[in-house]
Motif scaffolding. Structure first.
Motif, PDB file in Angstrom:
ATOM      1  N   TYR A  50     -15.891 -11.432  -5.778  1.00  0.00           N
ATOM      2  CA  TYR A  50     -15.998  -9.972  -5.814  1.00  0.00           C
ATOM      3  C   TYR A  50     -16.455  -9.486  -7.188  1.00  0.00           C
ATOM      4  O   TYR A  50     -17.219  -8.510  -7.301  1.00  0.00           O
ATOM      5  N   LYS A  76       0.840  -1.211   0.000  1.00  0.00           N
ATOM      6  CA  LYS A  76       0.000   0.000   0.000  1.00  0.00           C
ATOM      7  C   LYS A  76       0.869   1.252   0.000  1.00  0.00           C
ATOM      8  O   LYS A  76       0.550   2.254   0.645  1.00  0.00           O
ATOM      9  N   GLN A  95     -11.156  -0.019  -7.650  1.00  0.00           N
ATOM     10  CA  GLN A  95     -11.969  -1.172  -8.046  1.00  0.00           C
ATOM     11  C   GLN A  95     -11.936  -1.371  -9.556  1.00  0.00           C
ATOM     12  O   GLN A  95     -11.764  -2.489 -10.054  1.00  0.00           O
ATOM     13  N   ARG A 140      -7.645  -7.145  -2.857  1.00  0.00           N
ATOM     14  CA  ARG A 140      -7.993  -6.178  -1.815  1.00  0.00           C
ATOM     15  C   ARG A 140      -8.563  -4.902  -2.420  1.00  0.00           C
ATOM     16  O   ARG A 140      -9.588  -4.390  -1.974  1.00  0.00           O
ATOM     17  N   ASP A 141      -7.915  -4.402  -3.474  1.00  0.00           N
ATOM     18  CA  ASP A 141      -8.430  -3.195  -4.115  1.00  0.00           C
ATOM     19  C   ASP A 141      -9.686  -3.492  -4.916  1.00  0.00           C
ATOM     20  O   ASP A 141     -10.561  -2.636  -5.052  1.00  0.00           O
ATOM     21  N   SER A 143      -8.366  -2.427 -10.847  1.00  0.00           N
ATOM     22  CA  SER A 143      -8.030  -3.796 -10.467  1.00  0.00           C
ATOM     23  C   SER A 143      -8.895  -4.797 -11.226  1.00  0.00           C
ATOM     24  O   SER A 143      -8.438  -5.908 -11.535  1.00  0.00           O
ATOM     25  N   SER A 157      -3.496   6.146  -2.146  1.00  0.00           N
ATOM     26  CA  SER A 157      -4.390   5.746  -3.235  1.00  0.00           C
ATOM     27  C   SER A 157      -3.904   6.214  -4.594  1.00  0.00           C
ATOM     28  O   SER A 157      -4.014   5.494  -5.588  1.00  0.00           O
ATOM     29  N   SER A 193     -12.022  -5.476  -4.040  1.00  0.00           N
ATOM     30  CA  SER A 193     -13.143  -5.579  -3.104  1.00  0.00           C
ATOM     31  C   SER A 193     -13.272  -4.370  -2.190  1.00  0.00           C
ATOM     32  O   SER A 193     -14.107  -4.373  -1.275  1.00  0.00           O
ATOM     33  N   GLY A 194     -12.438  -3.359  -2.401  1.00  0.00           N
ATOM     34  CA  GLY A 194     -12.449  -2.193  -1.517  1.00  0.00           C
ATOM     35  C   GLY A 194     -13.577  -1.219  -1.811  1.00  0.00           C
ATOM     36  O   GLY A 194     -14.520  -1.520  -2.558  1.00  0.00           O
ATOM     37  N   GLN A 195     -13.450  -0.029  -1.250  1.00  0.00           N
ATOM     38  CA  GLN A 195     -14.496   0.989  -1.372  1.00  0.00           C
ATOM     39  C   GLN A 195     -14.151   2.090  -2.368  1.00  0.00           C
ATOM     40  O   GLN A 195     -15.023   2.867  -2.752  1.00  0.00           O
ATOM     41  N   ASP A 196     -12.905   2.170  -2.784  1.00  0.00           N
ATOM     42  CA  ASP A 196     -12.484   3.200  -3.738  1.00  0.00           C
ATOM     43  C   ASP A 196     -12.852   2.745  -5.149  1.00  0.00           C
ATOM     44  O   ASP A 196     -12.295   1.771  -5.668  1.00  0.00           O
TER      45      ASP A 196
END
Length: 427
Positions: A147, A68, A119, A109-110, A122, A72, A112-115
């Motif tokens: 996902y 990370k 998303q 991870r990205d 990825s 972002s 399934s993330g919120q950004d």
């Protein structure tokens, strides 16, 4: 009265198709302008100084993604680089990424993330990783499938489009990856998405509906057709469920009534792939599909007449024409299909006659495909005498002369003689 209604229907279909062709160029230009904004798979190398990323670049981006590093914005830059690198098959970029411990989980991870930006990028990375082959496609499918399936249920059309490209590409790597997606319910999801984009029943004409269609909706339709085609193509050798084939066929039929031509080639390709399974026969024969694509066949034959090779739509039209002929050939090869075609012989015969006249001006593969299709119709009635086709007392008698003429005219040019066609009827 019935003949008048059929004539009016044919005129409506042809008018709509002409409008589709007129709109095609302008829509394609707009699609190209908006491609970057929509997050399409293609990446301009200008973003990377005009050079292809190296293996060292991929490994560095993977490590930074895993840690990370840089927040972002830097992660988005890393994903941009990885998306571009993965789009080069045979360079080892996908393999280099997956070998780094923790890189694939970091990508998920990205995913399934919120950004939403992370998303999207990825998701396209997952799509492009499929180009690295079956082994990596299976690994990505196992890690990302839950996902991606969640994205397919969402309302974000741009992310939905990307996810459809991803599941389609992953399923195209082979049966093992498709099996993972099947467990996650890929076929019901694809069917539901296709149904979402059926033309409104309240629309008075397909043309009226088309004038209100948003470009992003067209992109989603194109992507879902891609995903459906790849899933069926991968699943057919493994005996995909008849219920899934039937559901996809039923969901695909209404899309033919949308009058936008951008996704027409993909729709016809899906029809062709579905027609390779007997499970689709009832749907495709009962829902007036044959009549509609026969009329399209006639219209495209007119457009691809001599001198049309210079038009910007020529390659697109040849694609559509090829898939139509292959679909018709598959559908008429069985007893039920042959009976359906014979009941429409008065409409089909003159159209096929005109197609045969246009064959000297079309690519070689269309000669073979068209003659194979016609021989499926003639098979029960055809006899060969000294290399000449003889057909008597059947609905297709009028086709014997143009078929023989076409064979005679084209055999030298394409090295395709009557003997090959005769033998081909047994396959």
């Amino acid at each position: 009265m019935a003949l008048l209604e059929d004539a009016n229907h044919a005129q409506d279909v042809r008018s709509v198709f002409r409008e589709m062709l007129r709109e095609n160029d302008s829509l394609l230009r707009k699609e190209k302008r908006d491609a970057e904004h929509a997050g399409r798979r293609g990446i301009s190398l200008g973003k990377f100084g005009g050079t292809k990323p190296s293996l060292a670049d991929v490994e560095a981006a993977a490590l930074q993604l895993k840690k990370k590093a840089g927040g972002s914005e830097n992660r988005l830059n890393d994903l941009n680089l990885l998306q571009a690198a993965f789009s080069f098959p045979g360079e080892g970029f996908g393999e280099a990424f997956v070998k780094i411990d923790g890189a694939l989980p970091a990508l998920v991870r990205d995913l399934s993330g919120q950004d939403s930006s992370l998303q999207l990028k990825s998701t396209y990375c997952c799509a492009n990783l499929a180009l690295a082959g079956p082994d990596i496609g299976l690994k990505v499918a196992k890690a990302a499938a839950p996902y991606l399936m969640t994205h397919l249920q969402g309302m974000n059309q741009i992310l939905l489009e990307a996810s459809l490209w991803a599941v389609g590409s992953l399923s195209g790597t082979g049966i093992p990856a498709l099996k993972v997606l099947e467990v996650q319910g890929i076929f019901p999801q694809i069917i539901a998405i296709m149904q979402r984009y059926h033309p409104p029943t309240c629309s008075t004409t397909p043309l009226q509906e088309s004038s209100q269609t948003k470009l992003q909706e067209i992109r989603v339709i194109e992507a879902v057709l891609y995903a459906a085609t790849l899933c069926v193509s991968a699943g057919l050798p493994d005996n995909i469920k008849s219920s899934d084939i039937e559901g996809l066929a039923a969901a695909a039929v209404p899309l033919l009534d949308r009058s936008n031509s951008i996704f027409l080639a993909r729709l016809m390709y899906l029809y062709f792939v579905l027609s390779c399974s007997e499970s689709s026969e009832e749907i495709l024969l009962n829902y007036n599909v044959v009549n509609k694509i026969i009329l399209l066949l006639d219209e495209i034959r007119v457009v691809t007449s001599p001198g049309s090779t210079e038009c910007s739509n020529y390659g697109f039209l040849i694609q559509v024409l090829t898939y139509i002929i292959r679909t018709l050939g598959n559908l008429c090869s069985g007893e039920r299909g042959r009976s359906t075609f014979e009941s429409m012989s008065e409409i089909i015969s003159p159209i096929l006659n005109n197609v045969l006249k246009a064959l000297p001006y079309l690519p070689m593969h269309l000669l073979k495909e068209t003659l194979w299709f016609i021989m499926q119709l003639l098979k029960p009635y055809a006899q060969w005498s000294d290399g000449v086709l003889q057909v008597c007392q059947c609905p297709w008698t009028v086709l014997a002369a143009p078929v023989n003429s076409s064979l005679k005219l084209q055999s030298n040019r394409f090295n395709l003689g009557a003997t090959l066609i005769s033998e081909g009827t047994d396959s």
